[in-house]
Design a protein around this motif. Structure first.
Motif: not given
Length: 82
Positions: A10-15, A28-42, A51-53, A67-71
């Motif tokens: 899936i494609l996720v937009e990270p928080e 500041n979430a930039k110091e720790e890898k985020p583990v929460i995001g919103t699904v862009i393509v499910g 909203k997923i973890i 724009k940065l996304y996570y797969v």
């Protein structure tokens, strides 16, 4: 540009970024890898807008239109917020 993840991904937009608590503390979430995001393509399990973890080591970073996304693979999904 459109992007369609293949197989069980899936494609996720990270928080990412600064967040302020109710008491005014800036996190500041930039110091720790985020583990929460919103699904862009499910897929069949998660839908766009959910909203997923997910596992903090279970994704690949991609830039789409500057724009940065996570797969993220289904295997690395830990849960869906309802």
């Amino acid at each position: 540009m459109t992007f369609r993840p293949l197989n069980n991904r899936i494609l996720v937009e990270p928080e990412i970024g600064e967040k302020t608590t109710a008491s005014g503390i800036i996190l500041n979430a930039k110091e720790e890898k985020p583990v929460i995001g919103t699904v862009i393509v499910g897929n069949k399990d998660v839908k766009k807008g959910d909203k997923i973890i997910f596992s903090k080591f279970g994704y690949d970073e991609v830039k789409i239109d500057d724009k940065l996304y996570y797969v993220v693979s289904d295997f690395n999904l830990l849960g869906v917020f309802k």
